[in-house]
Write a protein that holds these residues in place. Sequence first.
Motif, PDB file in Angstrom:
ATOM      1  N   GLU A   1       5.105   3.798   6.713  1.00 27.26           N
ATOM      2  CA  GLU A   1       3.874   4.321   6.109  1.00 27.26           C
ATOM      3  C   GLU A   1       2.982   3.197   5.584  1.00 27.26           C
ATOM      4  OE1 GLU A   1       4.519   7.469   3.341  1.00 27.26           O
ATOM      5  OE2 GLU A   1       5.954   8.522   4.631  1.00 27.26           O
ATOM      6  N   GLY A   2       2.829   2.187   6.413  1.00 23.82           N
ATOM      7  CA  GLY A   2       1.913   1.105   6.095  1.00 23.82           C
ATOM      8  C   GLY A   2       2.404   0.118   5.059  1.00 23.82           C
ATOM      9  N   THR A   3       3.705   0.143   4.746  1.00 26.95           N
ATOM     10  CA  THR A   3       4.256  -0.782   3.759  1.00 26.95           C
ATOM     11  C   THR A   3       5.472  -1.507   4.328  1.00 26.95           C
ATOM     12  OG1 THR A   3       5.731   0.867   2.768  1.00 26.95           O
ATOM     13  CG2 THR A   3       3.489   0.675   1.843  1.00 26.95           C
TER      14      THR A   3
ATOM     15  N   ALA B   1       9.579   5.931   2.539  1.00 30.52           N
ATOM     16  CA  ALA B   1       8.525   5.083   2.002  1.00 30.52           C
ATOM     17  C   ALA B   1       8.825   4.810   0.537  1.00 30.52           C
ATOM     18  CB  ALA B   1       7.166   5.760   2.142  1.00 30.52           C
TER      19      ALA B   1
ATOM     20  N   GLU C   1       8.607   4.503  -3.363  1.00 30.80           N
ATOM     21  CA  GLU C   1       7.826   5.200  -4.380  1.00 30.80           C
ATOM     22  C   GLU C   1       7.279   4.184  -5.379  1.00 30.80           C
ATOM     23  OE1 GLU C   1      10.384   8.055  -6.085  1.00 30.80           O
ATOM     24  OE2 GLU C   1      10.615   9.237  -4.237  1.00 30.80           O
ATOM     25  N   HIS C   2       6.410   4.648  -6.258  1.00 37.57           N
ATOM     26  CA  HIS C   2       5.850   3.763  -7.273  1.00 37.57           C
ATOM     27  C   HIS C   2       6.942   3.340  -8.252  1.00 37.57           C
ATOM     28  CE1 HIS C   2       1.790   4.405  -5.869  1.00 37.57           C
ATOM     29  NE2 HIS C   2       1.972   5.720  -5.917  1.00 37.57           N
TER      30      HIS C   2
ATOM     31  N   LEU D   1       7.245  -4.913  -2.733  1.00 34.75           N
ATOM     32  CA  LEU D   1       6.504  -3.982  -1.881  1.00 34.75           C
ATOM     33  C   LEU D   1       5.234  -4.656  -1.385  1.00 34.75           C
ATOM     34  CD1 LEU D   1       6.078  -1.149  -0.705  1.00 34.75           C
ATOM     35  CD2 LEU D   1       4.972  -0.513  -2.878  1.00 34.75           C
ATOM     36  N   ILE D   2       5.098  -4.771  -0.076  1.00 31.95           N
ATOM     37  CA  ILE D   2       3.924  -5.389   0.545  1.00 31.95           C
ATOM     38  C   ILE D   2       3.101  -4.278   1.181  1.00 31.95           C
ATOM     39  CG2 ILE D   2       3.128  -7.033   2.290  1.00 31.95           C
ATOM     40  CD1 ILE D   2       5.777  -8.525   1.918  1.00 31.95           C
ATOM     41  N   ARG D   3       1.887  -4.088   0.678  1.00 30.46           N
ATOM     42  CA  ARG D   3       1.055  -2.970   1.111  1.00 30.46           C
ATOM     43  C   ARG D   3       0.125  -3.323   2.272  1.00 30.46           C
ATOM     44  NH1 ARG D   3       1.661   1.084  -2.499  1.00 30.46           N
ATOM     45  NH2 ARG D   3       2.428   0.557  -4.577  1.00 30.46           N
ATOM     46  N   ASP D   4       0.076  -4.579   2.645  1.00 28.57           N
ATOM     47  CA  ASP D   4      -0.812  -4.970   3.750  1.00 28.57           C
ATOM     48  C   ASP D   4      -0.050  -5.792   4.793  1.00 28.57           C
ATOM     49  OD1 ASP D   4      -0.380  -7.128   2.128  1.00 28.57           O
ATOM     50  OD2 ASP D   4      -2.467  -7.808   2.073  1.00 28.57           O
TER      51      ASP D   4
END
Length: 407
Positions: free
Chosen positions: A200-202, A220, A222-223, A247-250
């Motif tokens: 999911e993009g992470t 995915a 969670e926060h 957590l790498i979001r990009d």
Amino acid sequence: MTTATASPRPEGVDTAGPGIPEREDAGTRLYRELSRIVVALADHGGLRSFTLPYPPAAQSVLDRVVLHCLHAGEAPPKSLPELLKWCRHRSARDRPFTVPPTLLTPASTLVHPIGLAPTRTCLELASAGPGGGAETTALGLLAELETRCGSAERYRRCRQFLAHKVMVHQDDRFKHGWSNAVWSRVRDLYHPVPEALVVEGTLLRCAGCRLPARLRGRKAPEHGALYSGANTWCESEECPHGVSLELIRDPGRLRMLRRPLRAFVALPLRVEEAALAELDRFGVGYEALPGGLNAYRLLGAGRRVRSLHAYDRLQPALLAARLASRTAGIADGTAVVVPRRLADRTGYRAAFTAALPEVVRPHVLLTTPEELVRDLAAVPPQATWSTGSPGQEGAATAPETNGDADA
């Protein structure tokens, strides 16, 4: 402090694949071939989805596994996906393969049940024998890099970059210490992050080993703070519970070192640096050996051990086979340095020793960074060095380890 510099290619350092036992039963040979197929399929999009027709080599191994099962009276897998599911849950000791414990840790699997990726054991096994697999790929890539660099110092800087930077972000070029000259020589060794590692993009990265990580079931994240545990995986398979997961979001802005280099260059970095720091502390000189992985020549007249190789390998028998394949290169004495967490596992040293040919045993010292200088000083003229200290060893079988099992 001694500086590690490249020297002319020494005799006995090879780029061929590690040696394997001359005689193996059908189940062991098939398990070895299956390990190579698992690695090949992972390199072509991961181990979760397949389209027909399957690669010819994969279909051939599936057919052979089916025949082997029928001959052994076992229910065979019905498809390649089912065979790969076997690789997650059936260990090396299980039927129909029943790989002997003198070759592989009995609990080892070829696919990690959480990571859904080839295990380190799978890479090590696939790298043994003709072709050399991922290890030979890593050696070849380093040889090409050394040629491009043109000087020992440039090659040293590039190799250190690879070992320290498994992932490179686009913004890294703006940080202090970034070298465009180094990046221009190594950038082709980095690829976009494999889709199989992105959820999911992470992307998750283990703070301990700096290698990719994953949650069970491809969930995915969670926060909130994330930490390693029973339901997580990192590519080293060895980091303890409680290590933070970044957590790498990009991930689209990242490039990742190719897995052969992650496994056989970056992963042994900590044991290599610890060993060299110990040599520096005691004033023992060394220089890097080109053509080998994490390999150095020890300097000084009268030294009985002339070379050092740093490894982080889960399977001691396969490591011994790797050493045995370069018999000419270790005739002057070789120190094999492994992490203490591995050397101290029950049976690791004994399995390593038992797998070495008798002609090689007197020339190999198995040690750890903490014991390196002490063991070098204690080496007698004629001794079987790899057996370790008295009382440390048990039976000569591969040690039990959770390295490839679901933690």
